[in-house]
Motif scaffolding. Structure first.
Motif, PDB file in Angstrom:
ATOM      1  N   GLU A 232      20.927 -11.553  -5.033  1.00  0.00           N
ATOM      2  CA  GLU A 232      19.797 -12.474  -4.861  1.00  0.00           C
ATOM      3  C   GLU A 232      19.287 -12.448  -3.421  1.00  0.00           C
ATOM      4  O   GLU A 232      18.084 -12.448  -3.184  1.00  0.00           O
ATOM      5  CB  GLU A 232      20.187 -13.896  -5.263  1.00  0.00           C
ATOM      6  CG  GLU A 232      20.330 -14.084  -6.751  1.00  0.00           C
ATOM      7  CD  GLU A 232      19.059 -13.745  -7.513  1.00  0.00           C
ATOM      8  OE1 GLU A 232      17.957 -14.153  -7.076  1.00  0.00           O
ATOM      9  OE2 GLU A 232      19.162 -13.071  -8.553  1.00  0.00           O
ATOM     10  N   ARG A 233      20.189 -12.437  -2.465  1.00  0.00           N
ATOM     11  CA  ARG A 233      19.791 -12.383  -1.053  1.00  0.00           C
ATOM     12  C   ARG A 233      19.049 -11.081  -0.758  1.00  0.00           C
ATOM     13  O   ARG A 233      18.069 -11.070  -0.027  1.00  0.00           O
ATOM     14  CB  ARG A 233      21.017 -12.508  -0.156  1.00  0.00           C
ATOM     15  CG  ARG A 233      20.666 -12.735   1.291  1.00  0.00           C
ATOM     16  CD  ARG A 233      21.844 -12.795   2.212  1.00  0.00           C
ATOM     17  NE  ARG A 233      22.996 -13.492   1.697  1.00  0.00           N
ATOM     18  CZ  ARG A 233      24.152 -13.556   2.326  1.00  0.00           C
ATOM     19  NH1 ARG A 233      24.304 -12.978   3.506  1.00  0.00           N
ATOM     20  NH2 ARG A 233      25.165 -14.192   1.807  1.00  0.00           N
TER      21      ARG A 233
ATOM     22  N   LYS B  19      17.292  -9.232  -2.949  1.00  0.00           N
ATOM     23  CA  LYS B  19      15.967  -9.285  -3.563  1.00  0.00           C
ATOM     24  C   LYS B  19      15.017 -10.175  -2.769  1.00  0.00           C
ATOM     25  O   LYS B  19      13.841  -9.867  -2.644  1.00  0.00           O
ATOM     26  CB  LYS B  19      16.068  -9.794  -5.001  1.00  0.00           C
ATOM     27  CG  LYS B  19      16.528  -8.758  -5.981  1.00  0.00           C
ATOM     28  CD  LYS B  19      16.251  -9.169  -7.401  1.00  0.00           C
ATOM     29  CE  LYS B  19      17.220 -10.221  -7.852  1.00  0.00           C
ATOM     30  NZ  LYS B  19      17.098 -10.576  -9.257  1.00  0.00           N
ATOM     31  N   ALA B  20      15.523 -11.268  -2.230  1.00  0.00           N
ATOM     32  CA  ALA B  20      14.672 -12.198  -1.494  1.00  0.00           C
ATOM     33  C   ALA B  20      14.231 -11.619  -0.159  1.00  0.00           C
ATOM     34  O   ALA B  20      13.156 -11.962   0.334  1.00  0.00           O
ATOM     35  CB  ALA B  20      15.416 -13.505  -1.269  1.00  0.00           C
TER      36      ALA B  20
END
Length: 76
Positions: A32-33, A35-36
């Motif tokens: 997630e980190r 992708k962000a």
């Protein structure tokens, strides 16, 4: 070139890379980190040739943004 073998999934790893002994890993821990924090864009070959670095792409886009902003303020 890769050799053709009977078993396509033949293990090519060295013996010192025994993943069965690795413990404690968490799959996707930072997904997630990642992708962000990444905005990856695939450039067409002609564009990539004209702008070979991320700095050159960013500079060109910032100049285009400035021109667009000037056009908006002139036509208001």
């Amino acid at each position: 070139m890769r050799k053709e073998t009977e078993n396509e999934f033949e293990d090519e790893l060295r013996p010192e890379y025994d993943f069965s002994k690795m413990t404690g890993g968490v799959r996707g821990k930072y997904a997630e980190r990642y992708k962000a924090g990444n905005n990856l864009v695939l450039l067409d070959p002609d564009v990539a040739q004209a702008f070979p670095t991320d700095e050159s792409v960013n500079e060109a886009l910032r100049l285009l943004m400035q021109i667009a902003q000037r056009q908006r303020t002139q036509h208001q």
